[in-house]
Design a protein around this motif. Structure first.
Motif, short mmCIF file in Angstrom:
data_model
loop_
_atom_site.label_atom_id
_atom_site.label_comp_id
_atom_site.label_asym_id
_atom_site.label_seq_id
_atom_site.Cartn_x
_atom_site.Cartn_y
_atom_site.Cartn_z
N ARG A 192 2.25 3.14 -5.40
CA ARG A 192 1.09 3.43 -6.26
C ARG A 192 1.28 2.65 -7.55
N TYR A 193 0.31 1.81 -7.86
CA TYR A 193 0.40 0.96 -9.03
C TYR A 193 -1.01 0.61 -9.50
N VAL A 235 -6.45 1.27 -9.19
CA VAL A 235 -5.29 1.66 -8.41
C VAL A 235 -5.67 1.38 -6.97
N PRO A 253 -5.39 8.84 -11.98
CA PRO A 253 -4.19 9.42 -11.39
C PRO A 253 -3.14 9.69 -12.46
N SER A 311 -5.85 0.94 -2.91
CA SER A 311 -5.51 1.71 -1.72
C SER A 311 -5.19 0.66 -0.64
N GLU A 371 -8.17 3.81 -4.91
CA GLU A 371 -7.88 5.20 -5.25
C GLU A 371 -8.61 5.58 -6.54
N VAL A 381 0.46 7.32 -12.26
CA VAL A 381 0.42 5.87 -12.33
C VAL A 381 0.24 5.48 -13.79
N LYS A 423 0.80 -1.23 0.00
CA LYS A 423 0.00 0.00 0.00
C LYS A 423 0.83 1.27 0.00
N ASP A 424 2.13 1.17 0.23
CA ASP A 424 2.97 2.35 0.14
C ASP A 424 3.41 2.64 -1.30
#
Length: 155
Positions: free
Chosen positions: A39-40, A69, A138, A71, A112, A141, A36-37
């Motif tokens: 972003r993908y 994406v 986003p 979270s 997200e 990403v 979760k740290d």
């Protein structure tokens, strides 16, 4: 006693699972996102999705592409496969199927961002493509094109 992991609460993996009788009865499982740290984006492609016309009972076929994406949660893929398979005997218009899938996943996963493209094969000579997303994509990403060409017929 086995050690508890992020996968301990999953109930559909590791054995035979019958196809749910309807999308409402289908259970979609999720697991905590161990990355979760970061972003993908995650993509699921279902090129053989089927449902039924609610009026004629005839089968409808689609190529679904689901991007999200994550979270805090990831969808467990076997439960997603069973959920999508539950539409096989479900009568609904293309728009309803596509948007219902997108909304259910968005509600469950609280991603997200999420989008679904429903590329429906022609019936009566008219293909219908349905698109749903939860907001602006986003910018940082990588989100590749869904890769499904527009319908060309005999082109």
């Amino acid at each position: 006693m086995p050690e508890k992991t992020i996968y301990s609460d999953l109930t559909l993996l590791g054995g035979k699972s019958d196809l749910p009788r309807s999308p409402e009865e289908a259970r979609i499982e999720r697991v905590p996102n161990p990355q979760k740290d970061a972003r993908y984006a995650v993509r699921f492609t279902a090129p053989e999705f089927t449902s039924l016309c609610p009026l004629t009972g005839q089968p409808d076929f689609a190529h679904l592409v689901i991007d999200y994406v994550p979270s805090g949660w990831l969808v467990e893929s076997k439960s997603l496969k069973l959920y999508l398979g539950s539409f096989r005997n479900h009568g609904a218009f293309h728009e309803d199927c596509t948007v219902a899938i997108g909304r259910r996943l968005a509600d469950l996963l609280e991603p997200e961002w999420l989008r679904i493209g429903g590329y429906w094969y022609p019936r009566g000579g008219i293909p219908i493509d349905v698109f749903y997303q939860t907001g602006e994509p986003p910018r940082d990403v990588w989100l590749p094109d869904q890769g499904v060409p527009a319908y060309r017929g005999r082109g």
